[in-house]
Design an enzyme around this catalytic site. Structure first.
Site, PDB file in Angstrom:
ATOM      1  N   LYS A 225      41.412  42.326  35.370  1.00 40.80           N
ATOM      2  CA  LYS A 225      40.750  41.112  35.850  1.00 40.80           C
ATOM      3  C   LYS A 225      39.709  40.737  34.805  1.00 40.80           C
ATOM      4  O   LYS A 225      38.694  41.408  34.680  1.00 40.80           O
ATOM      5  CB  LYS A 225      40.091  41.383  37.200  1.00 40.80           C
ATOM      6  CG  LYS A 225      39.503  40.154  37.854  1.00 40.80           C
ATOM      7  CD  LYS A 225      39.002  40.502  39.242  1.00 40.80           C
ATOM      8  CE  LYS A 225      38.356  39.345  39.995  1.00 40.80           C
ATOM      9  NZ  LYS A 225      38.009  38.178  39.254  1.00 40.80           N
ATOM     10  N   ARG A 230      38.663  30.992  35.803  1.00 38.48           N
ATOM     11  CA  ARG A 230      40.067  30.716  36.107  1.00 38.48           C
ATOM     12  C   ARG A 230      40.325  29.249  35.828  1.00 38.48           C
ATOM     13  O   ARG A 230      39.557  28.392  36.265  1.00 38.48           O
ATOM     14  CB  ARG A 230      40.293  31.048  37.592  1.00 38.48           C
ATOM     15  CG  ARG A 230      41.717  30.930  38.052  1.00 38.48           C
ATOM     16  CD  ARG A 230      42.401  32.276  38.021  1.00 38.48           C
ATOM     17  NE  ARG A 230      43.763  32.176  38.545  1.00 38.48           N
ATOM     18  CZ  ARG A 230      44.059  32.378  39.823  1.00 38.48           C
ATOM     19  NH1 ARG A 230      43.107  32.697  40.682  1.00 38.48           N
ATOM     20  NH2 ARG A 230      45.317  32.281  40.233  1.00 38.48           N
ATOM     21  N   ARG A 245      38.551  26.152  38.848  1.00 36.77           N
ATOM     22  CA  ARG A 245      39.051  26.658  40.119  1.00 36.77           C
ATOM     23  C   ARG A 245      38.807  25.698  41.255  1.00 36.77           C
ATOM     24  O   ARG A 245      39.563  25.643  42.220  1.00 36.77           O
ATOM     25  CB  ARG A 245      38.396  28.006  40.429  1.00 36.77           C
ATOM     26  CG  ARG A 245      39.410  29.010  40.901  1.00 36.77           C
ATOM     27  CD  ARG A 245      38.748  30.245  41.403  1.00 36.77           C
ATOM     28  NE  ARG A 245      38.319  30.075  42.776  1.00 36.77           N
ATOM     29  CZ  ARG A 245      37.897  31.056  43.514  1.00 36.77           C
ATOM     30  NH1 ARG A 245      37.824  32.259  43.023  1.00 36.77           N
ATOM     31  NH2 ARG A 245      37.530  30.854  44.756  1.00 36.77           N
ATOM     32  N   GLU A 270      43.054  32.687  32.526  1.00 40.70           N
ATOM     33  CA  GLU A 270      41.609  32.898  32.450  1.00 40.70           C
ATOM     34  C   GLU A 270      41.110  32.285  31.155  1.00 40.70           C
ATOM     35  O   GLU A 270      41.609  32.627  30.077  1.00 40.70           O
ATOM     36  CB  GLU A 270      41.302  34.406  32.465  1.00 40.70           C
ATOM     37  CG  GLU A 270      39.858  34.744  32.730  1.00 40.70           C
ATOM     38  CD  GLU A 270      39.548  34.791  34.237  1.00 40.70           C
ATOM     39  OE1 GLU A 270      40.489  34.751  35.050  1.00 40.70           O
ATOM     40  OE2 GLU A 270      38.355  34.866  34.575  1.00 40.70           O
ATOM     41  N   LYS A 398      42.469  41.791  44.622  1.00 43.84           N
ATOM     42  CA  LYS A 398      41.570  42.096  43.499  1.00 43.84           C
ATOM     43  C   LYS A 398      40.862  43.406  43.826  1.00 43.84           C
ATOM     44  O   LYS A 398      40.411  43.629  44.948  1.00 43.84           O
ATOM     45  CB  LYS A 398      40.579  40.963  43.244  1.00 43.84           C
ATOM     46  CG  LYS A 398      39.758  40.526  44.431  1.00 43.84           C
ATOM     47  CD  LYS A 398      38.912  39.321  44.081  1.00 43.84           C
ATOM     48  CE  LYS A 398      38.268  38.756  45.341  1.00 43.84           C
ATOM     49  NZ  LYS A 398      37.681  37.444  45.167  1.00 43.84           N
TER      50      LYS A 398
END
Lengths: 532, 338
Positions: A225, A230, A245, A270, A398
């Site tokens: 991650k 994002r 996002r 990302e 996550k």
């Protein structure tokens, strides 16, 4: 205009999110087209009337009111539009029937130029009362600042007509104020606005926290991650847009990315800045702090493009060459994505690497052993998961790295708002700038207003009230006897704070009644956790 | 218009602690204990305890008795009757229209006339006698709302807002922050005038003052204590409390309250937001800008002195209108909760 002015007025004083949603939804349901469309545009910040500036308003006022009295008033009120709305000399014989509609206001404002605004805007102000003038000036300068985000306004729109907010988000970037096709679709059941000609935003697929769940690596794939933002890149009809996002168009902030995609596709990844803080040379990404220098800019200098070049680490592909891949399972989409890499500029794109783990325990070991503090944690994606907007249980998880912890001393507290308005719920805490037994002082290092339970909040509220040594307006200074264990994701150098440090996501992890204040951590300990 | 010659009023001395009247060794609204105090009205920043003798109206003395349990030797001064207070000084009290018993004080000495307004307003108020214009040489005025942005709207509209908010919330209540002396009773009276005859619920800090108002001849209708009753009983009701209670623990007892505040400051959005007010009611017991300037024009003194508030703007207005004026640096007069 009156209905809009009333809406603005009530939103100003409303703190609860639900109450704001109700107010906006009610307005959108009961107001005719195209007024409601213009109001929605104003609330989402989509309007701009270049002829009307804050300086225009000031000039209009000082022609009518003594400049000294204007300045004294402006200094007291603190807002030009509000000062003007209150000071505007109301004309004799007001005629409320002459009040303009919102669409008439829009037509008049659009027709104004730098040379006509000083004669035309006063005529409009003369037709309104103080509330109307305030709403008009806020509307015209494009700075509503009434605690309503563009997202909240779109959620209210969905609520007003009982349609899905994901669909609203999907059509949003393909429609223009006053949004006739959007209202026709939502309110009257007409076909949805066309989406095939503009680079539209598609709502992201999101992940749940893993918490105590254990998954099998046969069913799930793992990725790092990365700590950037994002983004979604959309190319259609020769145009590329970069969306954040929340669905905001940030193409202008990252022009190098908008130029980098040149075939019809929707990609998910990302956004990062080149560097070596995350994952070393191989990871190739700078810290979030480096990226932050580039966020929120409307224009970007050449120097910035050279020194902090952006790239996108791709996670997923949603649409490719006009073909919607979202129904496919993740593993199939991943194959499509890997094949795409040849068509993409390696300077601007790379592929999010998969973590090879034989078992969940193996993954746990790899995650623990990740030397790099800048990586946020691990993502787990079900291999057969379609790309579904929002957070669907069981598909993506996550698994964040454990937070960093430090013991701080409570210094100040402030009352919260809304439900918490009677509680001291915003806490400022500090660390020692040396040895507390040799006269060191506490320096504030951060502020937190969550992380505690309701019972802990009650306890903290009582502690603040019983241990106040000073009051500064709404703020209380405490006797600095209470140690709080603060959890945070990372810490960075910052010139804005006296301690020279700024934490990301600080929250109160535990109340350490057992620990004496002089045993709390020192600034040096926090500084040692800086990774950039 | 030529500026009138400056009068030489050496017998009246503005001091940070009040207006000192030298020939009779008396102070007006002193902020420290003195031998002889002339008090304009009962608000705590004007009427303090610990004086030797207090000269005030019947109502003001009653209010001070309630607050301080006897503030000193009471000397009751009837409205509009000149009283010799020694040293060749005559004092006459005239209604100021601010709160029950509030007075302006006319001081006469050697043919010279000075009016000290204390706090005042020009709007009608069912709880007290209206302000009277008293001609004088020196007019010593407040300037709490001394900025042209302050225009208090007609009170009927504000009452409508309050009653509408109550009707919209049968399952909640409206909590109105109102200063305990004057504002609270005025709001109650205005609610009654608007035809509202339900019981009105009170925070404990307002109960005694409301009882005193009734005793002094201001009917307030049915009042109930908001303390020690079931939460459900307050549903759909109007509850009055001091402004400080709105965001404090006391308000946790209320069922889903809308936070309202009755104050002239509510005219400015940021002021209302800072105090977490959801329903601002612009109701003031002070003059707004137009009333201040209108009053100075009507009284037409040779010189205007400004005691407290936003004096800069009022001085500027006087300058623009060819009027002699000065600011007095007074301490201890507060304006936060009006």
């Amino acid at each position: 205009m009156r209905a809009f002015a009333t809406l603005v007025d009530r939103l100003t004083y409303t703190r609860s999110r639900n109450a704001k949603l109700d107010l906006i939804a009610d307005y959108l349901r009961t107001t005719p087209d195209p007024d409601r469309g213009w109001a929605l545009a104003a609330l989402t910040g989509a309007l701009d009337f270049p002829a009307v500036k804050s300086s225009t308003i000031r000039n209009l006022l000082t022609e009518r009111v003594d400049p000294v009295l204007y300045t004294l008033s402006r200094d007291y009120v603190g807002d030009t539009a509000e000062t003007a709305s209150l000071l505007w000399p109301a004309p004799e014989g007001e005629d409320p029937s002459d009040e303009p509609s919102l669409s008439e206001v829009v037509d008049l404002l659009r027709a104004m130029t730098r040379s006509t605004v000083l004669t035309e805007l006063p005529k409009l102000l003369d037709r309104l009362d103080a509330n109307g003038r305030y709403a008009l000036l806020k509307f015209a300068t494009g700075a509503m600042r009434i605690g309503v985000s563009a997202r909240l306004a779109r959620v209210a729109f969905a609520q007003a007509f009982d349609v899905s907010v994901d669909e609203v988000e999907e059509y949003w970037h393909g429609v223009e104020p006053p949004y006739p096709t959007l209202f026709a679709w939502a309110a009257e059941g007409a076909p949805p606005p066309r989406t095939d000609l503009v680079p539209l935003f598609r709502p992201f697929m999101l992940a749940h926290p893993l918490d105590e769940t254990v998954v099998s690596m046969d069913d799930y794939a793992a990725e790092w991650k990365w700590d950037g933002i994002r983004v979604q890149l959309v190319h259609i009809n020769g145009e590329t847009r970069v969306y954040s996002r929340s669905g905001d168009d940030i193409s202008a902030t990252f022009p190098e990315m908008a130029e980098a995609l040149d075939f019809p596709a929707v990609l998910d990844g990302e956004l990062l800045v080149r560097g070596s803080h995350q994952g070393g040379e191989e990871g190739g990404a700078a810290s979030f702090n480096a990226l932050q220098q580039r966020l929120g800019r409307k224009t970007v200098s050449k120097k910035m493009l050279r020194e902090a070049p952006a790239f996108v680490r791709l996670y997923d592909v949603m649409i490719r060459d006009g073909e919607d891949l979202r129904e496919l399972g993740w593993a199939e989409r991943r194959e499509h994505l890997e094949l795409l890499m040849d068509r993409l500029d390696p300077k601007r794109f790379d592929l999010s690497r998969l973590i090879e783990a034989d078992s969940f325990e193996d993954l746990a070991t790899i995650r623990e052993g990740a030397r790099d503090d800048a990586i946020e944690g691990v993502m787990l994606k079900r291999r057969d998961s379609p790309y579904i907007a929002g957070r669907k249980v069981g598909l993506w998880y996550k698994w964040k790295r454990d937070p960093l912890l430090i013991d701080c001393v409570l210094m100040y507290a402030q009352r919260g708002s809304g439900k918490r308005s009677s509680f001291y719920s915003d806490f400022t805490f500090g660390c020692w700038d040396g040895d507390p037994d040799k006269g060191a002082d506490l320096l504030p290092v951060g502020k937190a207003y969550f992380g505690f339970t309701d019972d802990e909040l009650k306890w903290l509220d009582r502690h603040v009230r019983q241990n106040t040594v000073n009051r500064f307006g709404p703020v209380r200074e405490t006797d600095k006897s209470l140690v709080l264990e603060i959890a945070f994701d990372s810490v960075h150098e910052s010139k804005r704070h006296k301690s020279g440090l700024a934490m990301r996501f600080p929250r109160i992890n535990r109340i350490r009644q057992d620990k004496p204040a002089h045993e709390a951590d020192r600034i040096a300990a926090l500084k040692a956790l800086v990774r950039d | 218009m030529p500026i009138k010659p400056a009068p030489d009023f050496s017998w009246i001395k503005p001091d940070p602690h009040g207006i000192f009247v030298e020939p009779c060794n008396a102070w007006i609204d002193p902020s420290k204990p003195v031998e002889t105090a002339l008090v304009t009205h009962g608000h705590a920043d004007h009427a303090r305890g610990g004086h030797g003798a207090v000269f005030a109206t019947r109502e003001t003395l009653a209010i001070m008795d309630l607050r301080y349990g006897g503030a000193g030797r009471d000397v009751m001064i009837p409205m509009r009757e000149p009283v010799d207070i020694g040293g060749g000084v005559t004092a006459t009290y005239f209604p100021a229209g601010h709160v029950l018993g509030s007075a302006q004080i006319l001081l006469e000495h050697a043919g010279e006339r000075v009016v000290v307004t204390g706090d005042y307003k020009r709007r009608p108020d069912p709880t007290c006698e209206p302000f009277e214009v008293v001609p004088c040489d020196i007019f010593i005025t407040e300037a709490t709302f001394g900025l042209p942005v302050f225009k208090h709207p007609p009170i009927a509209g504000e009452m409508r807002k309050l009653l509408d908010a109550r009707e919209q919330r049968p399952e909640g209540c409206v909590a109105v922050g109102a200063y305990a002396l004057g504002k609270a009773q005025r709001v109650i009276c205005e609610l009654r005038r608007a035809g509202y005859d339900e019981p009105i619920y009170l925070h404990g800090a307002l109960e005694k003052m409301c009882a005193l108002y009734e005793e002094l001849g201001v009917p307030l209708g049915e009042l109930r204590s908001a303390t020690g009753i079931k939460k459900d009983e307050l549903k759909g009701q109007i509850v009055l409390c001091p402004p400080s209670a709105l965001n404090d623990r006391w308000s946790r007892r209320l069922p889903d309250p809308v936070t309202a505040m009755a104050s002239g400051w509510m005219r400015v959005r940021q002021r209302a937001r800072q105090r977490n007010v959801e329903l601002p009611l612009v109701i003031s017991d002070h003059c707004d800008w137009d009333e201040l300037t209108q009053t100075i024009t009507e009284v037409d003194p040779a010189e205007t002195w400004v005691t407290h508030g936003r004096e800069e703007a009022l001085l500027r207005w006087c300058q623009l209108n060819q009027r002699r004026a000065r600011a007095l640096a007074m301490v201890g007069y507060e304006d936060e909760d009006d």
